[in-house]
Design a protein around this motif. Structure first.
Motif, PDB file in Angstrom:
ATOM      1  N   GLU A 268      38.472  51.956  45.323  1.00 25.98           N
ATOM      2  CA  GLU A 268      39.845  52.434  45.196  1.00 25.98           C
ATOM      3  C   GLU A 268      40.210  52.507  43.717  1.00 25.98           C
ATOM      4  O   GLU A 268      39.968  51.558  42.961  1.00 25.98           O
ATOM      5  CB  GLU A 268      40.792  51.475  45.938  1.00 25.98           C
ATOM      6  N   ALA A 269      40.781  53.604  43.291  1.00 32.16           N
ATOM      7  CA  ALA A 269      41.166  53.767  41.898  1.00 32.16           C
ATOM      8  C   ALA A 269      42.421  52.948  41.614  1.00 32.16           C
ATOM      9  O   ALA A 269      43.374  52.951  42.404  1.00 32.16           O
ATOM     10  CB  ALA A 269      41.429  55.232  41.593  1.00 32.16           C
ATOM     11  N   VAL A 270      42.407  52.218  40.491  1.00 33.64           N
ATOM     12  CA  VAL A 270      43.578  51.438  40.082  1.00 33.64           C
ATOM     13  C   VAL A 270      43.785  51.652  38.580  1.00 33.64           C
ATOM     14  O   VAL A 270      42.851  51.952  37.842  1.00 33.64           O
ATOM     15  CB  VAL A 270      43.414  49.930  40.377  1.00 33.64           C
ATOM     16  N   ILE A 271      45.028  51.498  38.155  1.00 38.47           N
ATOM     17  CA  ILE A 271      45.373  51.569  36.740  1.00 38.47           C
ATOM     18  C   ILE A 271      46.006  50.233  36.359  1.00 38.47           C
ATOM     19  O   ILE A 271      46.990  49.804  36.972  1.00 38.47           O
ATOM     20  CB  ILE A 271      46.352  52.721  36.446  1.00 38.47           C
ATOM     21  N   LEU A 272      45.413  49.585  35.367  1.00 41.31           N
ATOM     22  CA  LEU A 272      45.958  48.322  34.884  1.00 41.31           C
ATOM     23  C   LEU A 272      46.779  48.590  33.630  1.00 41.31           C
ATOM     24  O   LEU A 272      46.324  49.260  32.707  1.00 41.31           O
ATOM     25  CB  LEU A 272      44.832  47.336  34.558  1.00 41.31           C
ATOM     26  N   GLY A 273      47.999  48.061  33.641  1.00 36.62           N
ATOM     27  CA  GLY A 273      48.867  48.203  32.475  1.00 36.62           C
ATOM     28  C   GLY A 273      49.538  46.876  32.190  1.00 36.62           C
ATOM     29  O   GLY A 273      48.924  45.821  32.295  1.00 36.62           O
ATOM     30  N   GLY A 274      50.816  46.923  31.867  1.00 40.10           N
ATOM     31  CA  GLY A 274      51.519  45.701  31.532  1.00 40.10           C
ATOM     32  C   GLY A 274      51.920  44.881  32.744  1.00 40.10           C
ATOM     33  O   GLY A 274      51.890  43.657  32.714  1.00 40.10           O
ATOM     34  N   ALA A 275      52.295  45.560  33.835  1.00 43.61           N
ATOM     35  CA  ALA A 275      52.803  44.844  35.000  1.00 43.61           C
ATOM     36  C   ALA A 275      51.645  44.398  35.899  1.00 43.61           C
ATOM     37  O   ALA A 275      50.635  45.090  36.005  1.00 43.61           O
ATOM     38  CB  ALA A 275      53.750  45.747  35.797  1.00 43.61           C
ATOM     39  N   PRO A 276      51.775  43.249  36.553  1.00 46.33           N
ATOM     40  CA  PRO A 276      50.731  42.803  37.481  1.00 46.33           C
ATOM     41  C   PRO A 276      50.559  43.796  38.635  1.00 46.33           C
ATOM     42  O   PRO A 276      51.512  44.429  39.077  1.00 46.33           O
ATOM     43  CB  PRO A 276      51.251  41.455  37.991  1.00 46.33           C
ATOM     44  N   THR A 277      49.327  43.941  39.068  1.00 46.68           N
ATOM     45  CA  THR A 277      48.998  44.853  40.159  1.00 46.68           C
ATOM     46  C   THR A 277      48.501  44.031  41.339  1.00 46.68           C
ATOM     47  O   THR A 277      47.805  43.028  41.151  1.00 46.68           O
ATOM     48  CB  THR A 277      47.900  45.843  39.720  1.00 46.68           C
ATOM     49  N   GLN A 278      48.860  44.448  42.549  1.00 50.41           N
ATOM     50  CA  GLN A 278      48.410  43.750  43.750  1.00 50.41           C
ATOM     51  C   GLN A 278      47.821  44.738  44.738  1.00 50.41           C
ATOM     52  O   GLN A 278      48.260  45.875  44.850  1.00 50.41           O
ATOM     53  CB  GLN A 278      49.568  42.987  44.405  1.00 50.41           C
ATOM     54  N   ARG A 279      46.788  44.291  45.448  1.00 51.14           N
ATOM     55  CA  ARG A 279      46.180  45.079  46.518  1.00 51.14           C
ATOM     56  C   ARG A 279      45.864  44.152  47.680  1.00 51.14           C
ATOM     57  O   ARG A 279      45.530  42.977  47.476  1.00 51.14           O
ATOM     58  CB  ARG A 279      44.890  45.754  46.057  1.00 51.14           C
ATOM     59  N   GLN A 280      45.934  44.692  48.884  1.00 56.29           N
ATOM     60  CA  GLN A 280      45.541  43.925  50.071  1.00 56.29           C
ATOM     61  C   GLN A 280      44.591  44.760  50.908  1.00 56.29           C
ATOM     62  O   GLN A 280      44.786  45.970  51.076  1.00 56.29           O
ATOM     63  CB  GLN A 280      46.761  43.531  50.902  1.00 56.29           C
ATOM     64  N   PHE A 281      43.547  44.109  51.416  1.00 56.37           N
ATOM     65  CA  PHE A 281      42.550  44.786  52.243  1.00 56.37           C
ATOM     66  C   PHE A 281      42.401  44.032  53.554  1.00 56.37           C
ATOM     67  O   PHE A 281      42.466  42.799  53.592  1.00 56.37           O
ATOM     68  CB  PHE A 281      41.195  44.830  51.537  1.00 56.37           C
ATOM     69  N   THR A 282      42.166  44.793  54.610  1.00 50.91           N
ATOM     70  CA  THR A 282      41.879  44.213  55.929  1.00 50.91           C
ATOM     71  C   THR A 282      40.484  44.661  56.348  1.00 50.91           C
ATOM     72  O   THR A 282      40.204  45.867  56.400  1.00 50.91           O
ATOM     73  CB  THR A 282      42.909  44.666  56.973  1.00 50.91           C
ATOM     74  N   LEU A 283      39.611  43.689  56.603  1.00 55.15           N
ATOM     75  CA  LEU A 283      38.218  43.976  56.931  1.00 55.15           C
ATOM     76  C   LEU A 283      37.922  43.674  58.384  1.00 55.15           C
ATOM     77  O   LEU A 283      38.414  42.690  58.943  1.00 55.15           O
ATOM     78  CB  LEU A 283      37.278  43.128  56.059  1.00 55.15           C
ATOM     79  N   THR A 284      37.085  44.523  58.982  1.00 53.54           N
ATOM     80  CA  THR A 284      36.511  44.237  60.292  1.00 53.54           C
ATOM     81  C   THR A 284      35.226  43.454  60.061  1.00 53.54           C
ATOM     82  O   THR A 284      34.296  43.953  59.426  1.00 53.54           O
ATOM     83  CB  THR A 284      36.213  45.539  61.059  1.00 53.54           C
ATOM     84  N   LEU A 285      35.196  42.207  60.540  1.00 56.49           N
ATOM     85  CA  LEU A 285      34.070  41.320  60.263  1.00 56.49           C
ATOM     86  C   LEU A 285      33.258  41.059  61.522  1.00 56.49           C
ATOM     87  O   LEU A 285      33.775  41.106  62.641  1.00 56.49           O
ATOM     88  CB  LEU A 285      34.567  39.989  59.701  1.00 56.49           C
ATOM     89  N   HIS A 286      31.991  40.757  61.327  1.00 59.49           N
ATOM     90  CA  HIS A 286      31.133  40.320  62.431  1.00 59.49           C
ATOM     91  C   HIS A 286      30.509  38.988  62.037  1.00 59.49           C
ATOM     92  O   HIS A 286      30.356  38.691  60.837  1.00 59.49           O
ATOM     93  CB  HIS A 286      30.054  41.362  62.733  1.00 59.49           C
ATOM     94  N   PRO A 287      30.132  38.145  62.997  1.00 57.43           N
ATOM     95  CA  PRO A 287      29.556  36.839  62.661  1.00 57.43           C
ATOM     96  C   PRO A 287      28.251  37.017  61.900  1.00 57.43           C
ATOM     97  O   PRO A 287      27.466  37.917  62.191  1.00 57.43           O
ATOM     98  CB  PRO A 287      29.319  36.179  64.032  1.00 57.43           C
ATOM     99  N   PRO A 288      27.985  36.165  60.909  1.00 57.83           N
ATOM    100  CA  PRO A 288      26.711  36.252  60.190  1.00 57.83           C
ATOM    101  C   PRO A 288      25.545  35.864  61.086  1.00 57.83           C
ATOM    102  O   PRO A 288      25.702  35.059  62.011  1.00 57.83           O
ATOM    103  CB  PRO A 288      26.889  35.248  59.039  1.00 57.83           C
TER     104      PRO A 288
END
Length: 200
Positions: A157-177
């Protein structure tokens, strides 16, 4: 930048790897970087180790039994035959990718060395969050977790970092190891596996 990773039930995902790949300039190279993946209580510690391309990794053995560490992953194939104690050898990880580690003697042991082409990386903690710090600019945010479903893995995912804090949240579909990296309960270690004690 703060990243939070959760599963489809809303539970925090720990040990997910997040990294920032710069788009405006080359990433600075790794200079004499040395990391350590230990073997303790018949497990890889940490189970997930993140390093920059060009880093070396030590594999000491803190157990009183021998281990035989190997990786057959395309990014790095290597083998550290039966050994105990502070193994002097280091392994150079010179290609990006995910290297899956095992032990020829202890089948449940499972570790990962995640090699990324950037010095700006982090792992999520027990609360599912990770904090990344990098110079202002444009980046591709990449996410990896050992249990994610490859079919639903999020793309960069493209992000731009500047002066203000940036936040992202992701939801993953997981399977047991497939493996737990945890020794079975009430495990009996054969006498031939033990390292002789030098206690007086």
């Amino acid at each position: 930048m703060q990243v939070r990773v959760q599963d489809t039930h809303g539970a925090a995902v720990s040990d997910a790897v997040v990294s920032l790949q710069p788009l405006d300039r080359p990433a600075p190279p790794a200079h004499d970087a040395l990391a350590t993946m230990d073997q303790r209580n018949l497990s890889f510690v940490p189970q997930v180790l993140v390093v920059q391309t060009g880093s070396k990794v030590r594999f000491p053995n803190s157990d009183n039994v021998r281990h035989h560490v190997y990786s057959f992953s395309p990014a790095k194939r290597f083998e550290l035959k039966l050994y105990a104690g502070n193994h002097a050898s280091t392994v150079l990880f010179d290609r990006p990718g995910v290297d899956v580690l095992g032990c020829n003697i202890h089948d449940w042991m499972l570790g990962y060395v995640v090699v990324v082409d950037t010095p700006w990386f982090a792992k999520t903690g027990p609360d599912g969050t990770a904090t990344l710090e990098a110079p202002p600019g444009r980046y591709t945010l990449e996410l990896w977790d050992a249990r994610q479903d490859p079919a639903t893995a999020p793309a960069g995912e493209a992000v731009i970092l500047g002066g203000a804090p940036t936040q992202r949240q992701f939801t993953l579909t997981l399977h047991p190891p497939e493996l737990t990296n945890t020794a079975p309960p009430n495990l009996e270690i054969g006498l031939g596996d033990r390292v002789p004690s030098h206690a007086h």
